[in-house]
Design an enzyme around this catalytic site. Structure first.
Site, PDB file in Angstrom:
ATOM      1  N   GLU A 140       0.836  -1.209   0.000  1.00 20.46           N
ATOM      2  CA  GLU A 140       0.000   0.000   0.000  1.00 20.46           C
ATOM      3  C   GLU A 140       0.868   1.256   0.000  1.00 20.46           C
ATOM      4  OE1 GLU A 140      -2.306   0.530   3.570  1.00 20.46           O
ATOM      5  OE2 GLU A 140      -3.522   2.110   2.675  1.00 20.46           O
ATOM      6  N   GLU A 237     -11.659   2.852   6.400  1.00 26.44           N
ATOM      7  CA  GLU A 237     -10.516   3.035   7.302  1.00 26.44           C
ATOM      8  C   GLU A 237     -10.456   4.511   7.673  1.00 26.44           C
ATOM      9  OE1 GLU A 237      -6.017   1.280   7.398  1.00 26.44           O
ATOM     10  OE2 GLU A 237      -6.479   2.635   5.762  1.00 26.44           O
TER      11      GLU A 237
HETATM   12  O1  LIG Z   1      -2.389   3.551   7.110  1.00 21.79           O
HETATM   13  C1  LIG Z   1      -3.065   2.943   6.274  1.00 21.79           C
HETATM   14  O2  LIG Z   1      -3.740   3.535   5.450  1.00 21.79           O
HETATM   15  C2  LIG Z   1      -3.151   1.475   6.228  1.00 21.79           C
HETATM   16  O3  LIG Z   1      -4.010   0.969   5.576  1.00 21.79           O
HETATM   17  C3  LIG Z   1      -2.234   0.544   6.861  1.00 21.79           C
HETATM   18  O4  LIG Z   1      -2.899  -0.409   7.592  1.00 21.79           O
HETATM   19  C4  LIG Z   1      -0.992   0.994   7.472  1.00 21.79           C
HETATM   20  O5  LIG Z   1      -1.277   1.503   8.755  1.00 21.79           O
HETATM   21 MG    MG Z   2      -4.939   2.285   4.267  1.00 24.11          MG
END
Ligand SMILES: O=C(O)C(=O)[C@H](O)CO
Ligand code: MG
Length: 261
Positions: A140, A237
């Protein structure tokens, strides 16, 4: 229609970790992702996942005290990475998960080329260990405002690394929050990299709160992901402004929200 997943490190974080699974299911999430659930009993988490009939998506490789952003791309720490990955693999298998995000780590500017070479080697190893379990390895790109010096910061760089790794079970985690900060042009870049994308995440930019504020119109973006044929999950998230349940109004069109009986 985009399938939303709850990131249980961020959502429902006002309650104990084991209570978050049922809380996510109660508002309609069918899938969850975790980040670093290494302090929890895997069997107890698995029981909650099964009890709530949830799909378990991914976990991250564990942070280390001297490397909170990982070591997958840190030259000289290959043996440690292999051990870290085995730990993540055991956890993902125990949870019935689908993916492991390998955090690349912070690497000084002068070592970035060596760091990328290390990342490629470590990802090949991780992919080969994950494949017999049907697991995907994710990388990522993270924005350099939140994570200064992080080795992997652009989708284009991730695509180049994936081309060198040459493993079908290594994919990009395309977090629109980070991508917007690192260049924007979200939909064109998403479409260009679509064959490489294994997971998507969202949050408002720049607040990282519910994706109903800020500079990205997530209703438009999610509809476009659908139109472009993205069939995976979209991980929520974000950092709720208050109680998670109170901030789910934006997700109603996608079947998530507090049920009123
Ligand atoms: O920080 C982010 O966007 C994530 O998805 C990861 O889990 C790394 O912390
Ligand atoms: Mg992330």
């Amino acid at each position: 229609m985009p399938r939303l997943a709850a990131n249980l490190a961020y959502l429902f974080a006002d309650r104990p970790p084991l209570d978050r699974f049922a809380a996510a299911a109660a508002v309609g999430f069918r899938a969850v992702e975790l980040q670093y659930p290494y302090d929890q009993d895997p069997a107890a988490m698995r029981a909650e996942i099964v009890r709530s009939d949830l799909i378990m998506l991914g976990v991250n490789t564990a942070p280390l005290p001297d490397a909170p952003s990982g070591i997958a791309g840190v030259p000289g720490r290959e043996a440690e990475f292999a051990a870290l990955f085995e730990r993540a693999l055991a956890l993902a298998v125990a949870l019935g998960g689908r993916a492991i995000h390998c955090l690349a780590g912070v690497v000084p500017e002068a070592q970035r080329e060596a760091g990328e070479a290390t990342f490629v080697t470590n990802l090949k190893h991780a992919a080969d260990r994950a494949a017999p379990h049907g697991l995907t390895v994710l990388i990522e790109p993270l924005n350099t405002v939140d994570r200064p010096g992080y080795l992997l910061d652009r989708a284009e760089q991730a695509a180049a690394i994936l081309a060198r790794v040459e493993r079908a079970n290594v994919k990009m985690q395309f977090d629109l929050y980070h991508q917007q900060i690192m260049g924007g042009d979200l939909l064109r870049r998403f479409e260009r990299h679509l064959p490489l994308i294994g997971h998507v995440q969202i949050a408002a930019v720049p607040s990282r709160a519910e994706p109903d504020e800020g500079e990205v119109n997530h209703a438009v973006v999610l509809a476009a992901l659908d139109r472009l044929g993205y069939a995976g999950f979209v991980g929520c998230e974000y950092l709720p402004r208050g109680r998670t349940e109170d901030g789910l109004g934006w997700a109603a069109p996608w079947g998530i929200g507090v049920r009123v009986s």
